[in-house]
Design a protein around this motif. Sequence first.
Motif, PDB file in Angstrom:
ATOM      1  N   LYS A 105      50.110  -3.121 118.253  1.00  0.00           N
ATOM      2  CA  LYS A 105      51.072  -4.006 118.317  1.00  0.00           C
ATOM      3  C   LYS A 105      49.071  -5.328 118.248  1.00  0.00           C
ATOM      4  O   LYS A 105      49.001  -5.949 118.193  1.00  0.00           O
ATOM      5  CB  LYS A 105      51.139  -4.707 119.267  1.00  0.00           C
ATOM      6  N   TYR A 106      47.825  -4.610 118.758  1.00  0.00           N
ATOM      7  CA  TYR A 106      46.481  -5.402 119.042  1.00  0.00           C
ATOM      8  C   TYR A 106      46.009  -5.201 117.790  1.00  0.00           C
ATOM      9  O   TYR A 106      44.788  -5.823 118.288  1.00  0.00           O
ATOM     10  CB  TYR A 106      45.975  -3.517 120.051  1.00  0.00           C
ATOM     11  N   ALA A 107      46.538  -5.321 116.338  1.00  0.00           N
ATOM     12  CA  ALA A 107      45.870  -5.451 115.810  1.00  0.00           C
ATOM     13  C   ALA A 107      45.633  -6.601 115.228  1.00  0.00           C
ATOM     14  O   ALA A 107      44.225  -7.191 115.196  1.00  0.00           O
ATOM     15  CB  ALA A 107      46.749  -4.949 114.056  1.00  0.00           C
ATOM     16  N   TRP A 108      46.354  -7.869 115.898  1.00  0.00           N
ATOM     17  CA  TRP A 108      46.076  -8.794 115.280  1.00  0.00           C
ATOM     18  C   TRP A 108      45.282  -9.692 116.439  1.00  0.00           C
ATOM     19  O   TRP A 108      44.446 -10.061 115.718  1.00  0.00           O
ATOM     20  CB  TRP A 108      47.705  -9.959 115.698  1.00  0.00           C
ATOM     21  N   PHE A 109      45.369  -8.897 117.500  1.00  0.00           N
ATOM     22  CA  PHE A 109      43.834  -9.178 118.231  1.00  0.00           C
ATOM     23  C   PHE A 109      42.755  -9.196 117.859  1.00  0.00           C
ATOM     24  O   PHE A 109      42.000  -9.578 118.322  1.00  0.00           O
ATOM     25  CB  PHE A 109      44.299  -8.895 119.913  1.00  0.00           C
ATOM     26  N   LEU A 110      42.694  -8.230 117.198  1.00  0.00           N
ATOM     27  CA  LEU A 110      41.149  -7.024 117.213  1.00  0.00           C
ATOM     28  C   LEU A 110      41.109  -8.419 115.650  1.00  0.00           C
ATOM     29  O   LEU A 110      39.524  -9.155 115.609  1.00  0.00           O
ATOM     30  CB  LEU A 110      41.744  -6.116 116.383  1.00  0.00           C
ATOM     31  N   GLU A 111      42.336  -8.860 114.498  1.00  0.00           N
ATOM     32  CA  GLU A 111      41.628  -9.574 113.180  1.00  0.00           C
ATOM     33  C   GLU A 111      41.416 -10.606 114.244  1.00  0.00           C
ATOM     34  O   GLU A 111      40.108 -11.342 113.427  1.00  0.00           O
ATOM     35  CB  GLU A 111      42.684  -9.336 112.761  1.00  0.00           C
ATOM     36  N   TYR A 112      41.991 -11.474 114.783  1.00  0.00           N
ATOM     37  CA  TYR A 112      42.339 -13.006 115.133  1.00  0.00           C
ATOM     38  C   TYR A 112      40.833 -13.272 116.338  1.00  0.00           C
ATOM     39  O   TYR A 112      40.615 -14.337 116.337  1.00  0.00           O
ATOM     40  CB  TYR A 112      42.934 -13.857 115.249  1.00  0.00           C
ATOM     41  N   GLY A 113      41.005 -11.846 117.074  1.00  0.00           N
ATOM     42  CA  GLY A 113      40.416 -12.797 118.310  1.00  0.00           C
ATOM     43  C   GLY A 113      41.297 -13.365 119.561  1.00  0.00           C
ATOM     44  O   GLY A 113      42.544 -13.429 119.517  1.00  0.00           O
ATOM     45  N   THR A 114      39.998 -13.504 120.319  1.00  0.00           N
ATOM     46  CA  THR A 114      40.666 -13.638 121.539  1.00  0.00           C
ATOM     47  C   THR A 114      39.829 -14.570 122.497  1.00  0.00           C
ATOM     48  O   THR A 114      39.167 -14.978 121.933  1.00  0.00           O
ATOM     49  CB  THR A 114      41.295 -12.561 123.113  1.00  0.00           C
ATOM     50  N   LYS A 115      40.376 -15.518 123.606  1.00  0.00           N
ATOM     51  CA  LYS A 115      39.420 -15.862 124.322  1.00  0.00           C
ATOM     52  C   LYS A 115      38.172 -15.105 125.151  1.00  0.00           C
ATOM     53  O   LYS A 115      38.125 -15.775 125.002  1.00  0.00           O
ATOM     54  CB  LYS A 115      40.295 -17.063 124.860  1.00  0.00           C
ATOM     55  N   TYR A 116      38.801 -13.855 124.478  1.00  0.00           N
ATOM     56  CA  TYR A 116      37.564 -13.269 125.819  1.00  0.00           C
ATOM     57  C   TYR A 116      36.966 -11.926 124.227  1.00  0.00           C
ATOM     58  O   TYR A 116      35.841 -11.543 125.334  1.00  0.00           O
ATOM     59  CB  TYR A 116      38.656 -11.832 126.508  1.00  0.00           C
ATOM     60  N   MET A 117      37.470 -12.248 123.890  1.00  0.00           N
ATOM     61  CA  MET A 117      37.095 -11.057 123.297  1.00  0.00           C
ATOM     62  C   MET A 117      37.117 -11.789 120.816  1.00  0.00           C
ATOM     63  O   MET A 117      37.920 -12.372 120.620  1.00  0.00           O
ATOM     64  CB  MET A 117      37.720 -10.038 122.699  1.00  0.00           C
ATOM     65  N   LYS A 118      36.048 -11.700 120.936  1.00  0.00           N
ATOM     66  CA  LYS A 118      35.289 -12.098 119.265  1.00  0.00           C
ATOM     67  C   LYS A 118      36.245 -11.498 117.907  1.00  0.00           C
ATOM     68  O   LYS A 118      36.466 -10.570 118.416  1.00  0.00           O
ATOM     69  CB  LYS A 118      34.020 -11.997 118.814  1.00  0.00           C
ATOM     70  N   PRO A 119      36.253 -12.121 116.880  1.00  0.00           N
ATOM     71  CA  PRO A 119      37.417 -11.767 116.214  1.00  0.00           C
ATOM     72  C   PRO A 119      36.538 -10.007 114.835  1.00  0.00           C
ATOM     73  O   PRO A 119      35.229  -9.985 115.532  1.00  0.00           O
ATOM     74  CB  PRO A 119      37.736 -12.520 114.466  1.00  0.00           C
ATOM     75  N   ARG A 120      37.169  -8.994 115.348  1.00  0.00           N
ATOM     76  CA  ARG A 120      36.711  -7.896 114.140  1.00  0.00           C
ATOM     77  C   ARG A 120      37.423  -7.339 112.849  1.00  0.00           C
ATOM     78  O   ARG A 120      38.422  -6.765 113.114  1.00  0.00           O
ATOM     79  CB  ARG A 120      36.966  -6.761 115.311  1.00  0.00           C
ATOM     80  N   PRO A 121      38.066  -8.853 111.962  1.00  0.00           N
ATOM     81  CA  PRO A 121      38.470  -8.718 111.224  1.00  0.00           C
ATOM     82  C   PRO A 121      38.625  -7.500 109.955  1.00  0.00           C
ATOM     83  O   PRO A 121      37.400  -6.950 109.929  1.00  0.00           O
ATOM     84  CB  PRO A 121      37.837  -9.979 110.304  1.00  0.00           C
ATOM     85  N   PHE A 122      40.026  -6.681 109.699  1.00  0.00           N
ATOM     86  CA  PHE A 122      39.723  -5.618 108.415  1.00  0.00           C
ATOM     87  C   PHE A 122      40.961  -6.177 107.929  1.00  0.00           C
ATOM     88  O   PHE A 122      40.841  -5.775 106.447  1.00  0.00           O
ATOM     89  CB  PHE A 122      39.505  -5.051 109.117  1.00  0.00           C
ATOM     90  N   ILE A 123      41.250  -6.997 107.842  1.00  0.00           N
ATOM     91  CA  ILE A 123      42.930  -7.543 106.808  1.00  0.00           C
ATOM     92  C   ILE A 123      42.148  -8.329 105.889  1.00  0.00           C
ATOM     93  O   ILE A 123      42.473  -8.011 104.679  1.00  0.00           O
ATOM     94  CB  ILE A 123      43.711  -7.705 107.597  1.00  0.00           C
ATOM     95  N   GLU A 124      41.558  -8.825 106.419  1.00  0.00           N
ATOM     96  CA  GLU A 124      41.921 -10.741 105.158  1.00  0.00           C
ATOM     97  C   GLU A 124      40.220 -10.024 104.319  1.00  0.00           C
ATOM     98  O   GLU A 124      40.500 -10.118 103.511  1.00  0.00           O
ATOM     99  CB  GLU A 124      41.040 -11.268 106.585  1.00  0.00           C
ATOM    100  N   PRO A 125      39.309  -9.983 104.609  1.00  0.00           N
ATOM    101  CA  PRO A 125      38.730  -8.998 104.028  1.00  0.00           C
ATOM    102  C   PRO A 125      39.098  -7.834 102.883  1.00  0.00           C
ATOM    103  O   PRO A 125      38.672  -8.022 102.211  1.00  0.00           O
ATOM    104  CB  PRO A 125      36.935  -7.866 105.280  1.00  0.00           C
ATOM    105  N   SER A 126      40.117  -6.982 103.624  1.00  0.00           N
ATOM    106  CA  SER A 126      40.441  -6.387 102.392  1.00  0.00           C
ATOM    107  C   SER A 126      41.378  -6.773 101.732  1.00  0.00           C
ATOM    108  O   SER A 126      41.181  -6.870 100.476  1.00  0.00           O
ATOM    109  CB  SER A 126      41.421  -5.228 102.676  1.00  0.00           C
ATOM    110  N   VAL A 127      41.933  -7.861 101.790  1.00  0.00           N
ATOM    111  CA  VAL A 127      42.677  -8.608 100.879  1.00  0.00           C
ATOM    112  C   VAL A 127      41.802  -9.813 100.070  1.00  0.00           C
ATOM    113  O   VAL A 127      42.119  -9.743  98.851  1.00  0.00           O
ATOM    114  CB  VAL A 127      44.005 -10.113 101.518  1.00  0.00           C
ATOM    115  N   LYS A 128      41.125  -9.596 100.466  1.00  0.00           N
ATOM    116  CA  LYS A 128      39.667 -10.850  99.831  1.00  0.00           C
ATOM    117  C   LYS A 128      39.180  -9.564  98.547  1.00  0.00           C
ATOM    118  O   LYS A 128      38.686  -9.903  97.160  1.00  0.00           O
ATOM    119  CB  LYS A 128      38.566 -11.670 100.268  1.00  0.00           C
ATOM    120  N   THR A 129      39.014  -8.216  98.678  1.00  0.00           N
ATOM    121  CA  THR A 129      38.604  -7.300  97.703  1.00  0.00           C
ATOM    122  C   THR A 129      40.081  -6.798  96.462  1.00  0.00           C
ATOM    123  O   THR A 129      39.030  -6.438  95.918  1.00  0.00           O
ATOM    124  CB  THR A 129      38.203  -5.879  98.663  1.00  0.00           C
ATOM    125  N   VAL A 130      40.101  -6.630  97.294  1.00  0.00           N
ATOM    126  CA  VAL A 130      41.681  -6.596  96.898  1.00  0.00           C
ATOM    127  C   VAL A 130      42.761  -7.309  95.747  1.00  0.00           C
ATOM    128  O   VAL A 130      42.964  -6.752  94.363  1.00  0.00           O
ATOM    129  CB  VAL A 130      43.287  -6.037  97.505  1.00  0.00           C
TER     130      VAL A 130
END
Length: 156
Positions: A105-130
Amino acid sequence: MGRNKVIFSPQKIMRLQEKGVRDGLGFVAIVLQRRIRNRLSREGTGKLYKGNAARSSSPGQPPVAQSNRLRNSWIAASKTMGRKRGGKKMTLRVSQGAGFPEPAKYAWFLEYGTKYMKPRPFIEPSVKTVKPRAAKLFNMRYRKVIEHINRSGPHG
């Protein structure tokens, strides 16, 4: 001269077309799933924390695999949308993953970040590639079904 009679089944043609659409969408979803998994398989460029075997990810970079849970949680799935029309919807979603009792469930926190953590995008860049290749990938699979219809004929 004798006349050739053409017999066809509209229902069979529709079923085969729907199969082509499902196959095409399913193939695109699997390619996207692989791209996400590849992105989650890279080494980190961030800090090396005490007790961790791998470097963490830097903000803006894809997350680094710690337990492989996130990487193994992505599945392409087909869901029936209606009984009368036989509608299908292809989705790529986070599942439990092999050997894990709960989805990542933490996938979305990693993708979009939280107020304590900056985003670590992996979904959106993959979509842009495909995305630029999606129509070509879809058509490749769909055409195989159309070729099958043409070879075997649309008869009932």
